[in-house]
Design a protein around this motif. Structure first.
Motif, PDB file in Angstrom:
ATOM      1  N   LEU A 266      32.366  46.545  67.746  1.00  0.00           N
ATOM      2  CA  LEU A 266      32.354  46.773  69.185  1.00  0.00           C
ATOM      3  C   LEU A 266      33.641  46.284  69.853  1.00  0.00           C
ATOM      4  O   LEU A 266      34.181  46.941  70.736  1.00  0.00           O
TER       5      LEU A 266
ATOM      6  N   ILE B 207      22.352  52.317  74.965  1.00  0.00           N
ATOM      7  CA  ILE B 207      21.989  50.978  74.517  1.00  0.00           C
ATOM      8  C   ILE B 207      20.490  50.954  74.286  1.00  0.00           C
ATOM      9  O   ILE B 207      19.702  51.122  75.222  1.00  0.00           O
TER      10      ILE B 207
ATOM     11  N   PRO C  97      18.820  42.799  72.799  1.00  0.00           N
ATOM     12  CA  PRO C  97      19.706  42.831  73.968  1.00  0.00           C
ATOM     13  C   PRO C  97      19.495  41.657  74.923  1.00  0.00           C
ATOM     14  O   PRO C  97      20.440  41.199  75.562  1.00  0.00           O
TER      15      PRO C  97
ATOM     16  N   LEU D 228      23.132  40.806  73.979  1.00  0.00           N
ATOM     17  CA  LEU D 228      23.963  41.698  74.780  1.00  0.00           C
ATOM     18  C   LEU D 228      24.057  41.307  76.247  1.00  0.00           C
ATOM     19  O   LEU D 228      25.002  41.685  76.932  1.00  0.00           O
TER      20      LEU D 228
ATOM     21  N   ASN E  78      27.337  39.422  76.339  1.00  0.00           N
ATOM     22  CA  ASN E  78      28.381  39.880  75.426  1.00  0.00           C
ATOM     23  C   ASN E  78      29.563  40.489  76.178  1.00  0.00           C
ATOM     24  O   ASN E  78      29.427  41.493  76.870  1.00  0.00           O
TER      25      ASN E  78
ATOM     26  N   ASP F  29      32.133  42.089  75.019  1.00  0.00           N
ATOM     27  CA  ASP F  29      32.531  43.408  74.533  1.00  0.00           C
ATOM     28  C   ASP F  29      31.649  44.504  75.137  1.00  0.00           C
ATOM     29  O   ASP F  29      32.140  45.576  75.486  1.00  0.00           O
ATOM     30  N   VAL F  30      30.362  44.233  75.276  1.00  0.00           N
ATOM     31  CA  VAL F  30      29.470  45.175  75.951  1.00  0.00           C
ATOM     32  C   VAL F  30      29.875  45.286  77.414  1.00  0.00           C
ATOM     33  O   VAL F  30      29.917  46.390  77.975  1.00  0.00           O
TER      34      VAL F  30
ATOM     35  N   SER G 172      20.209  53.680  78.724  1.00  0.00           N
ATOM     36  CA  SER G 172      19.576  52.549  78.061  1.00  0.00           C
ATOM     37  C   SER G 172      18.071  52.717  78.091  1.00  0.00           C
ATOM     38  O   SER G 172      17.519  53.384  78.971  1.00  0.00           O
TER      39      SER G 172
ATOM     40  N   SER H 114      21.443  44.249  78.693  1.00  0.00           N
ATOM     41  CA  SER H 114      22.891  44.247  78.452  1.00  0.00           C
ATOM     42  C   SER H 114      23.682  44.401  79.745  1.00  0.00           C
ATOM     43  O   SER H 114      24.838  43.979  79.817  1.00  0.00           O
TER      44      SER H 114
ATOM     45  N   SER I 145      25.739  41.534  81.555  1.00  0.00           N
ATOM     46  CA  SER I 145      27.058  41.101  81.104  1.00  0.00           C
ATOM     47  C   SER I 145      28.192  41.697  81.935  1.00  0.00           C
ATOM     48  O   SER I 145      29.311  41.197  81.894  1.00  0.00           O
TER      49      SER I 145
END
Length: 149
Positions: free
Chosen positions: A6, A19, A25, A29, A32, A34-35, A52, A59, A62
């Motif tokens: 990712l 997602i 998650p 997530l 996260n 990167d997410v 999602s 997620s 984030s």
């Protein structure tokens, strides 16, 4: 072909992201970076799609917007309900409940009957309430990608 890491993904190379759900998650997530990078690149771009299902919208926590706010504040969406979490007996062990936290963060959360399919489409954001929503969410995602293609 090997799966991409990712942190090595360039969101500009993708038309959208899906997602999936599960409790993962909520643990991983939701915090996260990167997410967050992927969501921050795709959601503001109306030519891209963010989708999602179930617990996947965890997620979304984030992702911040350029002004330091939450990227999903004011967006219409759905996710696994607190009622469903209680019915499966996991609410009492959770650090937080997804529906309650989404509402508290400023999402315009809505839901259908427990365990029934329910999908919310808000522009380029598509969310499904639970596993029963998978087929309808996938159809909405494919339709949105075709419209943008």
């Amino acid at each position: 072909m090997r799966p991409a890491r990712l942190e090595d993904v360039d969101p500009a190379e993708f038309d959208g992201v899906l997602i999936p759900g599960g409790h993962g998650p909520m643990q991983d997530l939701a915090v996260n970076a990167d997410v967050a990078h992927v969501l921050a690149a795709l959601l503001p771009d109306e030519s891209k799609v963010v989708a999602s299902l179930c617990h996947g919208p965890a997620s979304f926590f984030s992702a911040g917007d350029p002004e330091g706010g939450w990227l999903f504040k004011g967006r219409r969406l759905t996710a696994f309900t607190d009622e469903q979490e209680q019915q499966v007996g996991l609410a009492q062990n959770a650090l937080w409940l997804l529906e309650e936290r989404l509402r508290g963060a400023g999402a315009e959360y809505s839901s259908g009957p427990a365990w029934g399919p329910y999908v919310v489409v808000d522009g380029n954001l598509i969310t499904g309430q639970n596993p029963a929503s998978g087929e309808q969410a996938a159809e909405a995602l494919l339709k949105a990608l075709a419209e943008r293609g």
